[in-house]
Design an enzyme around this catalytic site. Structure first.
Site, PDB file in Angstrom:
ATOM      1  N   ASN A 199       6.424 -42.893  21.932  1.00  0.00           N
ATOM      2  CA  ASN A 199       7.099 -41.662  22.367  1.00  0.00           C
ATOM      3  C   ASN A 199       6.330 -40.807  23.382  1.00  0.00           C
ATOM      4  O   ASN A 199       6.939 -40.117  24.186  1.00  0.00           O
ATOM      5  CB  ASN A 199       7.567 -40.837  21.159  1.00  0.00           C
ATOM      6  CG  ASN A 199       6.464 -40.530  20.170  1.00  0.00           C
ATOM      7  OD1 ASN A 199       5.357 -41.068  20.270  1.00  0.00           O
ATOM      8  ND2 ASN A 199       6.759 -39.687  19.214  1.00  0.00           N
ATOM      9  N   GLU A 207      -2.212 -40.855  12.195  1.00  0.00           N
ATOM     10  CA  GLU A 207      -1.345 -39.754  12.640  1.00  0.00           C
ATOM     11  C   GLU A 207       0.083 -40.275  12.516  1.00  0.00           C
ATOM     12  O   GLU A 207       0.550 -41.053  13.350  1.00  0.00           O
ATOM     13  CB  GLU A 207      -1.653 -39.395  14.109  1.00  0.00           C
ATOM     14  CG  GLU A 207      -3.070 -38.892  14.338  1.00  0.00           C
ATOM     15  CD  GLU A 207      -3.277 -37.440  13.903  1.00  0.00           C
ATOM     16  OE1 GLU A 207      -2.284 -36.738  13.637  1.00  0.00           O
ATOM     17  OE2 GLU A 207      -4.444 -37.021  13.827  1.00  0.00           O
ATOM     18  N   CYS A 238       6.945 -36.537  16.371  1.00  0.00           N
ATOM     19  CA  CYS A 238       6.530 -36.494  14.963  1.00  0.00           C
ATOM     20  C   CYS A 238       6.702 -35.111  14.362  1.00  0.00           C
ATOM     21  O   CYS A 238       6.763 -34.977  13.147  1.00  0.00           O
ATOM     22  CB  CYS A 238       5.089 -36.955  14.850  1.00  0.00           C
ATOM     23  SG  CYS A 238       4.040 -36.200  16.080  1.00  0.00           S
TER      24      CYS A 238
HETATM   25  P1  NAD Z   1       5.484 -47.892  15.053  1.00  0.00           P
HETATM   26  O1  NAD Z   1       4.722 -47.672  13.803  1.00  0.00           O
HETATM   27  O2  NAD Z   1       6.627 -48.797  15.045  1.00  0.00           O
HETATM   28  O3  NAD Z   1       4.501 -48.431  16.202  1.00  0.00           O
HETATM   29  C1  NAD Z   1       3.304 -47.770  16.533  1.00  0.00           C
HETATM   30  C2  NAD Z   1       2.300 -48.801  17.018  1.00  0.00           C
HETATM   31  O4  NAD Z   1       2.004 -49.688  15.959  1.00  0.00           O
HETATM   32  C3  NAD Z   1       2.823 -49.659  18.169  1.00  0.00           C
HETATM   33  O5  NAD Z   1       1.767 -49.916  19.065  1.00  0.00           O
HETATM   34  C4  NAD Z   1       3.242 -50.929  17.464  1.00  0.00           C
HETATM   35  O6  NAD Z   1       3.169 -52.067  18.282  1.00  0.00           O
HETATM   36  C5  NAD Z   1       2.208 -51.016  16.366  1.00  0.00           C
HETATM   37  N1  NAD Z   1       2.651 -51.816  15.223  1.00  0.00           N
HETATM   38  C6  NAD Z   1       3.909 -52.025  14.775  1.00  0.00           C
HETATM   39  N2  NAD Z   1       3.892 -52.857  13.711  1.00  0.00           N
HETATM   40  C7  NAD Z   1       2.599 -53.159  13.486  1.00  0.00           C
HETATM   41  C8  NAD Z   1       1.926 -53.984  12.538  1.00  0.00           C
HETATM   42  N3  NAD Z   1       2.598 -54.636  11.598  1.00  0.00           N
HETATM   43  N4  NAD Z   1       0.579 -54.073  12.621  1.00  0.00           N
HETATM   44  C9  NAD Z   1      -0.101 -53.391  13.560  1.00  0.00           C
HETATM   45  N5  NAD Z   1       0.467 -52.611  14.487  1.00  0.00           N
HETATM   46  C10 NAD Z   1       1.795 -52.490  14.440  1.00  0.00           C
HETATM   47  O7  NAD Z   1       5.890 -46.432  15.581  1.00  0.00           O
HETATM   48  P2  NAD Z   1       6.739 -46.046  16.862  1.00  0.00           P
HETATM   49  O8  NAD Z   1       8.168 -46.349  16.603  1.00  0.00           O
HETATM   50  O9  NAD Z   1       6.107 -46.546  18.110  1.00  0.00           O
HETATM   51  O10 NAD Z   1       6.499 -44.469  16.855  1.00  0.00           O
HETATM   52  C11 NAD Z   1       7.234 -43.613  16.059  1.00  0.00           C
HETATM   53  C12 NAD Z   1       6.451 -43.137  14.851  1.00  0.00           C
HETATM   54  O11 NAD Z   1       5.212 -42.579  15.262  1.00  0.00           O
HETATM   55  C13 NAD Z   1       7.176 -42.020  14.137  1.00  0.00           C
HETATM   56  O12 NAD Z   1       7.062 -42.193  12.745  1.00  0.00           O
HETATM   57  C14 NAD Z   1       6.433 -40.779  14.585  1.00  0.00           C
HETATM   58  O13 NAD Z   1       6.525 -39.687  13.720  1.00  0.00           O
HETATM   59  C15 NAD Z   1       5.037 -41.295  14.674  1.00  0.00           C
HETATM   60  N6  NAD Z   1       4.216 -40.444  15.531  1.00  0.00           N
HETATM   61  C16 NAD Z   1       3.241 -39.668  14.971  1.00  0.00           C
HETATM   62  C17 NAD Z   1       2.488 -38.804  15.766  1.00  0.00           C
HETATM   63  C18 NAD Z   1       1.394 -37.944  15.206  1.00  0.00           C
HETATM   64  O14 NAD Z   1       0.554 -37.483  15.979  1.00  0.00           O
HETATM   65  N7  NAD Z   1       1.357 -37.687  13.916  1.00  0.00           N
HETATM   66  C19 NAD Z   1       2.735 -38.749  17.131  1.00  0.00           C
HETATM   67  C20 NAD Z   1       3.750 -39.560  17.664  1.00  0.00           C
HETATM   68  C21 NAD Z   1       4.469 -40.407  16.856  1.00  0.00           C
END
Ligand code: NAD
Length: 483
Positions: A161, A257, A291
């Site tokens: 995002n 996070e 988030c």
């Molecule tokens: P996601 O968890 O699907 O992916 C995040 C990252 O993890 C990507 O690089 C993805 O390739 C990787 N990933 C996915 N599956 C994995 C696995 N099995 N093993 C290792 N890595 C893996 O999240 P998204 O859809 O990209 O982002 C949305 C989420 O992120 C929402 O829940 C949002 O709230 C959260 N977010 C949190 C913050 C914060 O600062 N707290 C900021 C932005 C987004």
């Protein structure tokens, strides 16, 4: 702004080399708005994961351990200056790969520049403290102090995002502190991290200090976080993935996070016009895919009808459409599946008694800003992270009731409280189980130097440049016994 339709093609970047050749998985990056191809990435192999960690380990020993703070600071400052000059290319690319409107893209780029500048300044401020040893019996004629040392290789995994700013929230403090990094950006938005890499290179960052692995999380995540040479795993993304990675990381330090379902509480004395503006903006930024998006809005019953009316009017006035169009307020969601999932959750809520006051409909990847009433605490749109431009409005009578409902969640990242009563504001801020609370501002607000991180299932550890630098260094005690 009209988008310059450029096609990007990137491989992984390990030890200064781009790896694209040979047989490997290719992932296409498409505009969420219309599916048009923006670029493709050539994924890393398992051997290249190993290679990237080896390069980062070597660069830590041969380069970063001896690089003085003023040099690290210079590189970060130069990268900030370069990013500022090339802002337009990044804004267009962010619109293309994430679907965020150009006006939002400009904010992300300007924040990214600030993160680099905070890190540049932070690199020069890393220090320990003197401990007065004679405070302890027997500590006479001894000197004690601490120094902070970099950890070594840091693995950073980032979400789709905010592909520029959230990458920088890991990479910039890591470099400021003298670490090396293996970054796995989200495969849906991997292009701006590579453009950023090129700026670091131009600013003089030596090969091997920052390495980028292209590919999916399930393919690369396990080998990356399990490797014993990695000293910290810093992950931003969904809870489902984050908590699993923590288990895989074993006894390494981990920063998570994760997501939330941010509560915002509005008392009857709040200024309803400014509150409505803050809440609507906070619910639709990045099409609700942030988030700390405004998700649950608790409104004191005496002003419930009038605030809801304002929210509905404002939501209806938003322009949903092409992120490259300057007039667009709300762009598409990242994929059609993500938009369908949100649609499904709303349908489920309606079947259970919720009322759609406005929106609720999907047009491909575009999702109309939505306000839901008559929701209950156990509906997914309330108790899970909705991650779409969907706000639920819920009336309350007393302060305690509002606090109880806001805290009735496994998640706790940011919250908002709207009131003119400073005593009440502080009481509620203290009682809310979240990592941060805003008063007279919505939960969405974040500055890049504040401590930022969730409690409960929203994560562990803190980001915000200074706080990330602390987490990416080890404090060592040194004592001297004088003769
Ligand atoms: P996601 O968890 O699907 O992916 C995040 C990252 O993890 C990507 O690089 C993805 O390739 C990787 N990933 C996915 N599956 C994995 C696995 N099995 N093993 C290792 N890595 C893996 O999240 P998204 O859809 O990209 O982002 C949305 C989420 O992120 C929402 O829940 C949002 O709230 C959260 N977010 C949190 C913050 C914060 O600062 N707290 C900021 C932005 C987004």
């Amino acid at each position: 702004m009209t988008g310059e339709m450029k096609m990007y093609s990137f491989g992984s970047l390990i030890d200064g080399q781009e790896l694209k050749s040979g047989e490997r998985k290719i992932i296409e990056v498409k505009r969420p708005y219309d599916g048009q191809l923006v670029g493709k990435i050539f994924c890393a192999t398992q051997e290249e994961v190993e290679k990237a960690i080896t390069a980062a380990s070597r660069a830590f020993t041969t380069v970063m351990k001896t690089m003085p703070a003023h040099r690290r600071s210079d590189i970060l400052r130069k990268t900030a200056d370069l990013l500022e000059v090339r802002a337009d290319e990044f804004v267009t690319l962010l619109a293309m790969e994430t679907g965020k409107p150009v006006r939002e893209g400009r904010v992300e780029v300007s924040r990214a520049v600030q993160v680099l500048r905070f890190a540049s300044e932070g690199a020069k401020q890393i220090h320990g403290e003197e401990i007065p040893l004679d405070s302890a019996i027997g500590g006479e004629r001894q000197i004690g102090f601490t120094r902070r040392y970099p950890l070594g290789v840091i693995v950073a995994i980032t979400p789709f995002n905010f592909p520029l700013n959230l990458v920088l929230h890991k990479v910039a403090p890591a470099i400021a502190a003298g670490n090396t990094v293996v970054l796995k950006p989200a495969e849906k938005t991997p292009l701006s991290p590579v453009l950023l890499y090129k700026l670091f290179e131009e600013a003089g960052l030596p090969a091997g200090v920052l390495n980028i692995l292209m590919g999916t999380g399930p393919d690369l995540g396990g080998p990356l976080v399990r490797d014993p040479r990695v000293k910290r795993v810093t992950f931003t993304g969904s809870g489902l993935v984050g908590w699993k990675l923590k288990e895989m990381a074993g006894n390494k330090k981990v920063t998570l996070e994760l997501g939330s379902n941010s509560p915002n509480i509005v008392f009857e004395d709040a200024d309803l016009d400014t509150t409505a503006t803050a809440l609507i903006n906070g619910g639709v930024v990045t099409a609700g895919q942030a988030c700390i998006s405004v998700q649950r809005v608790y409104i004191q019953r005496s002003v419930y009808e009038s605030l809801v009316e304002k929210l509905v009017t404002k939501a209806k006035a938003l322009r949903v459409g092409d992120p490259l169009d300057e007039a667009t307020d709300v762009g598409p969601m990242i994929t059609e599946d993500a938009a369908k999932r949100a649609e499904q959750w709303i349908q489920e809520a309606v079947e259970e008694g919720a009322t759609v006051l406005t929106g609720g409909r999907r047009h491909g990847t575009l999702f109309e800003p939505t306000i839901l009433a008559n929701v209950t605490a156990n509906m997914k749109v309330v108790c899970q992270e909705v991650f779409a431009p969907v706000i639920s409005v819920i009336p309350f009578d007393t302060e305690n009731e509002a606090i109880e409902m806001a805290n009735d969640s496994d998640l706790g990242l940011h919250a908002g409280v709207f009131t003119k009563d400073i005593n009440r504001a502080l009481r509620v801020a203290e009682a809310l189980e979240t990592g941060g609370v805003w008063v007279n501002e919505a939960s969405i607000r974040r500055y890049d130097h504040i401590p930022y991180g969730g409690v409960k299932l929203s994560g562990i550890g803190k980001e915000g440049v200074r706080y990330a630098i602390e987490e990416m260094t080890e404090e060592k005690f040194i004592g001297i016994k004088l003769s």
